[in-house]
Design a protein around this motif. Structure first.
Motif, PDB file in Angstrom:
ATOM      1  N   VAL A  21      38.353  -0.678  18.640  1.00  0.00           N
ATOM      2  CA  VAL A  21      37.288  -0.734  17.672  1.00  0.00           C
ATOM      3  C   VAL A  21      37.806  -2.397  17.133  1.00  0.00           C
ATOM      4  N   VAL A  22      38.685  -2.527  16.132  1.00  0.00           N
ATOM      5  CA  VAL A  22      38.033  -2.895  14.833  1.00  0.00           C
ATOM      6  C   VAL A  22      39.053  -4.840  16.413  1.00  0.00           C
ATOM      7  N   PHE A  23      39.962  -5.156  16.745  1.00  0.00           N
ATOM      8  CA  PHE A  23      40.360  -5.861  18.215  1.00  0.00           C
ATOM      9  C   PHE A  23      39.193  -6.061  18.706  1.00  0.00           C
ATOM     10  N   GLY A  24      38.155  -5.477  19.253  1.00  0.00           N
ATOM     11  CA  GLY A  24      37.826  -5.468  19.573  1.00  0.00           C
ATOM     12  C   GLY A  24      35.650  -6.424  19.061  1.00  0.00           C
ATOM     13  N   LEU A  25      35.588  -6.017  17.293  1.00  0.00           N
ATOM     14  CA  LEU A  25      34.504  -6.855  16.987  1.00  0.00           C
ATOM     15  C   LEU A  25      34.531  -7.825  16.151  1.00  0.00           C
ATOM     16  N   PHE A  26      36.454  -8.245  16.231  1.00  0.00           N
ATOM     17  CA  PHE A  26      36.753  -9.710  15.892  1.00  0.00           C
ATOM     18  C   PHE A  26      36.308 -10.343  17.116  1.00  0.00           C
ATOM     19  N   SER A  27      36.922  -9.538  18.824  1.00  0.00           N
ATOM     20  CA  SER A  27      36.567 -11.180  19.205  1.00  0.00           C
ATOM     21  C   SER A  27      35.058 -11.320  19.517  1.00  0.00           C
ATOM     22  N   VAL A  28      33.765 -10.295  19.391  1.00  0.00           N
ATOM     23  CA  VAL A  28      33.125 -10.089  19.226  1.00  0.00           C
ATOM     24  C   VAL A  28      32.457 -11.565  18.370  1.00  0.00           C
TER      25      VAL A  28
ATOM     26  N   LEU B 159      37.553 -14.112  26.059  1.00  0.00           N
ATOM     27  CA  LEU B 159      38.435 -15.415  26.000  1.00  0.00           C
ATOM     28  C   LEU B 159      39.045 -14.910  24.549  1.00  0.00           C
ATOM     29  N   SER B 160      38.217 -14.860  23.656  1.00  0.00           N
ATOM     30  CA  SER B 160      38.827 -14.303  21.845  1.00  0.00           C
ATOM     31  C   SER B 160      39.936 -13.034  22.256  1.00  0.00           C
ATOM     32  N   ALA B 161      39.489 -11.670  22.845  1.00  0.00           N
ATOM     33  CA  ALA B 161      39.755 -11.302  22.629  1.00  0.00           C
ATOM     34  C   ALA B 161      41.324 -10.871  23.882  1.00  0.00           C
TER      35      ALA B 161
END
Lengths: 264, 264
Positions: A222-229, A249-251
């Motif tokens: 979830v944390v990685f997902g939030l950063f990606s968004v 792409l960020s992910a």
């Protein structure tokens, strides 16, 4: 410009989706179901086309077709003369092709359809009403995931052992597929059907090296997902790149960054 | 008196027109160790799966004690490295025990020092003990062990079988065990059932080891052989044992040498 309301809506929508796609994505990675995610996503296009044709809510169409694909998958798997891989390939591309054909038919009948929005998402156009629906869907899916977590985990480790220990394997699997269908239906607007699987798999894969327990992996995904968004939205605003692909792409970039961490 | 744990009568199983099991009757009583032996493809695992209720069959009848709790130890399996999980977390699945309670059982099986390690990092023999611990934590009436000594070296195998008989004494549970080497399990078992689709012979281990049907399946040259000096100059050809009575169903697949256990 950063204060524009639609950006906050887009950010909020993206964050809501990754809060659910984090734990679901972990299960997808553990159970090697990424191809199933693709199949569901492709089925979502067909589901949307059906919904347009019969004047239903797109969400309902997506869940119906997603459920149908899951059912077909389960019954074809039971025969055991084809690998799941091949069956999923057939269902996935069959659904995509029929979805595209149906969309084209609808277009030729004068329906105005933005196919690109379905394929690649249209996060910047989400309304407050959509966000409310999204929030409800996310809460419901997350509640089911938390409730079924131990069973889902048992099945991911060893299906027969789980069954022998009294886990209702078939029921849990069916519910999990429906939860995935709901997620796909709501995430379609965010990154588009082509990239939904990416949102499931990549944050989960990034979380692996930092996690010592399944639960921690889910939270970190979830944390990685939030950063990606956040990163993706920022890039999209800054350089005027398409939002959905920028998030993915960020992910991907975060994933490669996560590989820098040495294995313990 | 129905004091049995499981009572199977005339069980048959057919998959794709192939008879996997034929007319199998057996009873497992509390505190009794029953060992299934038989060559590869003889239906051992299928029979276990039928008894566990993992595989359904219409032929024959199966009775179980009310509220029978089964601790199942499947054949050695692999937990994918993508799933972060400690041994302790693995043992917590399928029960609601506290770490302290798990610690106690883990200590008695000699794996307490492994609890914090990732489950993928333990050796083959250690993992078999971990699986056994997980089965025991359910406080089973019946332990079902499918090839418990798989991947364990020969000294470890003897220890493991001693451990299993000690568990039977301590817990008073029945044990159903699958093996393909009678001589190793001989001391640890009360009853042996020699399987090759049908029941070839059954009885006390000493009796079975001298039974012509058993000798026909496993070769008479095995008889009286010491565990540690396994000569390889003997013949495994069934036809060579022409003095033993015929059993047509045992010979339906003459190419399949029954003597296929691992000498590693």
């Amino acid at each position: 410009m950063i204060m524009d309301e639609f950006i906050w809506r887009a950010l909020l929508a993206g964050m809501l989706v990754v809060i659910v796609s984090g734990p679901l994505g972990c299960v997808v990675v553990w159970r090697r179901m990424s191809y199933f995610g693709d199949a569901l996503a492709h089925a979502a296009l067909l589901g949307t086309a059906m919904a347009l044709m019969f004047d239903m809510k797109p969400l309902i169409g997506v869940i119906i077709i997603g459920g149908l694909i899951s059912y077909l998958l389960m019954s074809l798997q039971r025969k055991k003369d084809l690998s799941s891989d091949a069956i999923l390939g057939i269902l996935s591309h069959g659904a995509l092709a029929s979805g595209l054909v149906m969309m084209a038919v609808m277009q030729s009948q004068g329906e105005r359809i933005d196919l690109m929005a379905y394929l690649f998402g249209d996060i910047l156009s989400v309304s407050w009403q959509y966000i409310i629906w999204l929030a409800i869907a996310c809460v419901v899916v997350l509640a089911f995931v938390v409730r079924l977590w131990e069973s889902i985990l048992s099945i991911a480790v060893h299906e027969e052992l789980a069954r022998s220990e009294g886990v209702a394997v078939d029921r849990v699997r069916l519910v999990f597929m429906l939860l995935m269908a709901v997620l796909v239906a709501v995430a379609m607007k965010i990154v588009g059907i082509i990239l939904i699987t990416a949102l499931l798999i990549i944050p989960a894969a990034s979380a692996r090296r930092f996690a010592s327990s399944p639960e921690r992996m889910a939270v970190l995904a979830v944390v990685f997902g939030l950063f990606s968004v956040v990163m993706g939205m920022f890039a999209s605003m800054q350089w005027d790149t398409p939002a959905g692909p920028s998030i993915v792409l960020s992910a991907v970039l975060l994933f490669f960054a996560s590989r820098l961490k040495p294995v313990i | 008196m129905n004091s049995f744990l499981i009572k199977a009568e005339h069980i048959g199983l057919q998959i794709n027109q192939r008879q996997i099991l034929d007319n199998i009757s057996l009873t497992i009583n509390p505190g009794e160790i029953l060992t299934l032996i038989g060559p590869n493809g003889s239906g051992k695992t299928s029979l276990v799966r039928v008894l566990l209720g993992l595989l359904e069959t219409k032929q024959g009848s199966l009775q179980k004690k009310d509220q029978l709790v089964i601790g199942y130890m499947p054949q050695k399996f692999h937990i994918d490295a993508v799933l972060p999980m400690s041994v302790l977390r693995f043992l917590q699945m399928g029960n609601k025990l506290t770490p302290d309670e798990i610690q106690t059982t883990a200590s008695s099986l000699g794996i307490a020092s492994l609890l914090a390690q990732p489950v993928q990092s333990v050796s083959g023999g250690e993992f078999q003990r971990v699986l056994l611990t997980r089965a025991l934590l359910r406080k089973p009436d019946l332990l079902v062990l499918d090839e418990p000594a798989q991947g364990v070296d020969i000294n470890g195998q003897q220890q493991l079988y001693q451990l299993i008989s000690k568990i039977r004494d301590d817990y008073g549970c029945g044990v159903l065990m699958v093996s393909h080497d009678l001589h190793l399990v001989m001391e640890a078992t009360d009853q042996v059932l020699c399987l090759n689709t049908h029941i070839c012979c059954t009885g006390h281990p000493e009796a079975v080891s001298k039974h012509p049907e058993y000798l026909k399946l496993f070769g008479s040259s095995l008889d009286g052989m010491a565990v540690y000096t396994h000569n390889h100059d003997h013949s495994h050809d069934f036809a060579a044992d022409s003095d033993v009575p015929n059993c047509s169903s045992c010979e339906k697949n003459p190419l399949q040498k029954a003597h296929d256990h691992d000498h590693g």
